[in-house]
Design an enzyme around this catalytic site. Structure first.
Site, short mmCIF file in Angstrom:
data_model
loop_
_atom_site.label_atom_id
_atom_site.label_comp_id
_atom_site.label_asym_id
_atom_site.label_seq_id
_atom_site.Cartn_x
_atom_site.Cartn_y
_atom_site.Cartn_z
N GLY A 1 0.84 -1.21 0.00
CA GLY A 1 0.00 0.00 0.00
C GLY A 1 0.86 1.24 0.00
N ARG B 1 -1.76 -0.67 -6.34
CA ARG B 1 -2.81 -1.12 -7.26
C ARG B 1 -2.52 -0.66 -8.69
NH1 ARG B 1 -8.64 -0.13 -4.63
NH2 ARG B 1 -7.47 1.57 -3.74
N GLU C 1 0.62 -1.02 16.41
CA GLU C 1 0.41 0.23 17.17
C GLU C 1 -0.44 1.23 16.38
OE1 GLU C 1 1.87 1.19 20.58
OE2 GLU C 1 0.02 2.19 20.02
N VAL D 1 -4.82 1.66 16.25
CA VAL D 1 -5.71 2.38 17.16
C VAL D 1 -5.09 3.72 17.55
CG1 VAL D 1 -6.94 2.35 19.36
CG2 VAL D 1 -6.55 0.20 18.14
N ILE E 1 -0.72 7.88 18.86
CA ILE E 1 -0.70 7.75 20.32
C ILE E 1 -0.27 6.34 20.70
CG2 ILE E 1 -2.04 7.93 22.44
CD1 ILE E 1 -4.10 9.55 20.86
N GLU F 1 -14.49 10.71 4.68
CA GLU F 1 -14.44 10.06 3.36
C GLU F 1 -15.70 10.39 2.57
OE1 GLU F 1 -12.04 7.60 2.59
OE2 GLU F 1 -11.03 7.63 4.52
N ASP G 1 -15.61 2.07 12.56
CA ASP G 1 -14.17 2.26 12.79
C ASP G 1 -13.87 2.24 14.29
OD1 ASP G 1 -11.40 3.41 11.82
OD2 ASP G 1 -12.08 4.75 13.42
N LYS H 1 -11.70 -0.55 16.75
CA LYS H 1 -10.66 -0.15 17.68
C LYS H 1 -11.02 -0.57 19.11
CE LYS H 1 -9.27 3.70 14.72
NZ LYS H 1 -9.59 5.10 14.38
#
Lengths: 458, 458
Positions: free
Chosen positions: B26, B61, B144, B147, B151, B205, B216, B220
């Site tokens: 990606g 892609r 990491e 989420v 942070i 989005e 989402d 998380k």
């Protein structure tokens, strides 16, 4: 308990059948809590580690003290003998101070035991000896509890942010001084009275020097800077000023400025003229809108700024037996897991070998409060003095005897008698600011330099 | 580049001479930032890892997109071929979504490569497959970035607090919804208008469903709960309500209550009647004095409460290419270090196997706003309805059409026409509260149930 043969090598996996054995050095506030958790949470800890864990011995100074819930058979006054026991896998050091802690930790590391310590003073004075010993033996040295109690800050710096470039770490890392300054703000009382209160409430030691003179915060700052900047910083490299000279007048002035006074540990990375770090601990005015300003009482908070992550903050209880024990236990499970896998966590990362900039080269802004002769020309003299040292002024304010409302203008009323000038500078080299203040003291128009304080986080 | 022979075993140390090779899956906002950091910070990363690190390939892609600063020779559309390359040590997955991400990650893990992923949806849907594959191959799966962006929260839960018992994790973990709710508060506009603005500004989005419907945040929450409580929680176990039904009236009511409305992810551990966890995502009123209330815009914050550590908070940028890349890079250095040492970090800890409590069993308090007939006896009917379900009332307030000042009394003025009753309950079972609200809708005196919202952090 099963007898164990000599271990195959320092970092080799322990006996697959037996429990991991923990030696605890020290059984005060933190140690007794660690002992309690090791006993009461043994089942959970074992499941998390993947192997049972067992408290195998506790080194104490006196055997005859009352220790509720602790099996007296575990106690010994022979700490050296305990860390040298071949069946001990993990050593938790919560004695504090340089010796005998250093000798004991080195003895444990040298024979391949993993060590968890809360000893900020030792790490800041001689961390490199310990890291070298751990690296050589292929074992772990973990120390989350050494800075900011229960707040996870060591692991985030050592691991989470290790792919980023940290530029600033700024923290309130001493609960005692934060409690005292907080009380001075809320109660309007002086330092000495508040210190006495803090001692009565158990927030300050009988000998409060380590806290109020900033030694404790300086040790923590050295540890934070070492991790953040991949370089060795020792306590002696940290510019240190305590809070004993913070007056009620300073607090009142800060409030008038919409600020609070906090003892801050500040670690910064500078690129100019060469990559250097600066590490300092001193009282500073922090604007009330800054997240650190709201950190009250015995709480700690650490603010981290990095190139990619941006601004992060970590907040929580900075001291106390239970929170510190939480940090110790997290390290204990981590090093135990590593041991079960025959592995070890990150060692020292000091490859960057950055110079520590002297305080004079640090760029910061200052709040200066002066008692001046209220005569025509005084402002010009004062302003000239700043200009001569290349320090530009951000605001100049006059305060009358009756507490005139604040005006942020360089036009100051001058009519004879005595007046108070409150000046905030733009960022400038610390040495230039200090030289300015020295010269101000010699100006005949300046009756007194009432207070001088750095302004941070603006 | 040197050719490498077949590796001795899945978790064995890599060729001591050559660099560690990274495959990037990606190359969008996060991926391109990871690629940039891997290239520009290569020297620092190598020093921190103890071995050079090299970006060896990027799966995309489309090959023909403009990608400034990225060597086109690295690009491939054959992601599967890339993860199967024998010389790849570390795979970074920032494609997102379930497939092909899952197949690619499993292929990488199965051949012993370490994986760093930001893929919350996949971890929350099928994390156990990934953890099992990593464990079997003796390699690392780090996440990491999945989420709360930059942070550090995964490592603190997985390691720093692993010796403690976490009782609550409560967080603002979706920046889009936080931005929208924040704007609704400050601008006084409705949800739809604010969503359009958020889309124009790039905070939402084109298809905002995953954010505004709470999917989402639920993913998380599942990840946070799994780590905090050492049990498997999947996205489908999470009670989920989005923010699409939050009205301007709700926002105004919250303000009148000295609160703000936030979309919160809440994970709690309950002991009664048996040890269970509850995990939920929904809008809630949070008192303005709560640390989470001040978390504005696209920032995230996670509040953790545990038995020994007490209350901790973690705050920072919750999304964006650069902060997310910081988290990915921290993981990358950590797994690379592990690899150099032939070690691996913590695996899944799900030994506790706790039940997930249904939302009906969750104990919380509610804010209920009703339009009622302004006649004698209406309060009695309403109060009776709550009492019948065992829900006790904390405050009842009447609001007139002109915005009568708040009174916190159960004595409500009743004089005919229409009135508004604003009720805050004490903590009660969610099912009892829901049943109460259902019955209120059927009462002839109740014209309308205007809003129903949980109150958290009080």
């Amino acid at each position: 308990m099963t007898d164990r043969p000599d271990r195959p090598g320092p970092a080799g996996p322990p006996d697959a059948e037996g429990p991991l054995r923990v030696a605890l050095l020290g059984c005060g506030t933190v140690g007794s809590e660690v002992a309690r958790l090791l006993t009461e949470s043994a089942a959970d800890l074992g499941a998390r580690i993947g192997r049972p864990v067992e408290l195998a011995g506790i080194a104490v100074r006196r055997l005859n003290r009352e220790r509720p819930g602790i099996d007296p058979a575990l106690l010994t006054t022979d700490a050296q003998g305990l860390v040298e026991r071949e069946d001990i896998d993990l050593v938790v050091e919560v004695i504090g101070g340089i010796e005998p802690a250093r000798t004991l930790i080195l003895a444990a590391l040298n024979r391949g035991a993993a060590v968890v310590t809360a000893n900020k003073a030792l790490l800041a004075e001689d961390g490199s000896s310990l890291f070298t010993a751990a690296e050589r033996a292929g074992t772990d040295l973990y120390f989350e509890a050494a800075v900011a109690g229960a707040i996870p800050i060591i692991r985030p710096l050592r691991e989470s942010l290790v792919g980023d470039e940290i530029t600033t770490v700024m923290g309130i890392v001493n609960g005692t001084t934060n409690f005292i300054l907080d009380r001075m703000h809320t109660e309007g009382v002086g330092f000495s009275e508040t210190l006495t209160l803090a001692q009565e409430l158990g927030y300050a030691e009988a000998d409060p020097t380590a806290d109020v003179e900033g030694f404790d915060a300086a040790a923590k700052a050295a540890i934070l800077a070492s991790l953040a900047f991949h370089t060795r910083v020792r306590a002696e490299d940290v510019h240190r000023e305590g809070i004993t000279e913070v007056t009620r007048a300073d607090i009142a002035t800060a409030e008038a400025m919409g600020s609070v006074i906090k003892l801050v540990a500040i670690c910064t990375l500078t690129d100019e003229p060469e990559p250097r770090v600066s590490v300092r601990v001193h009282p500073a005015m922090i604007p009330s809108s800054h997240p650190l300003a709201a950190v009250g009482g015995a709480y700690n908070a650490v603010f981290v700024e990095s190139r990619s992550a941006g601004r992060l903050m970590f907040y929580g209880p900075g001291a106390g037996g239970s929170p510190t024990a939480s940090a110790v236990m997290g390290d204990l499970v981590t090093v135990a897991r590593n041991r079960v896998r025959g592995a070890s966590g990150p060692g020292e990362s000091s490859y960057a070998r950055r110079q520590v900039a002297p305080i004079g080269d640090v760029v910061t802004s200052y709040h200066v409060s002066l008692s001046v002769a209220d005569v025509t020309g005084v402002l010009a003299s004062v302003a000239h003095c700043f200009a001569e040292h290349g320090v530009s002024l951000q605001t100049v304010r006059q305060e009358g005897t009756g507490g005139t409302p604040a005006v942020t203008t360089a036009e100051v009323h001058e009519s004879g008698g005595s007046a108070r000038l409150v000046i905030v500078t733009h960022a400038a080299r610390d040495a230039d600011l200090s030289a300015t203040v020295e010269q101000l003291r010699c100006l005949p128009e300046v009756h007194e330099v009432i207070s001088v304080m750095r302004v941070e986080g603006a």
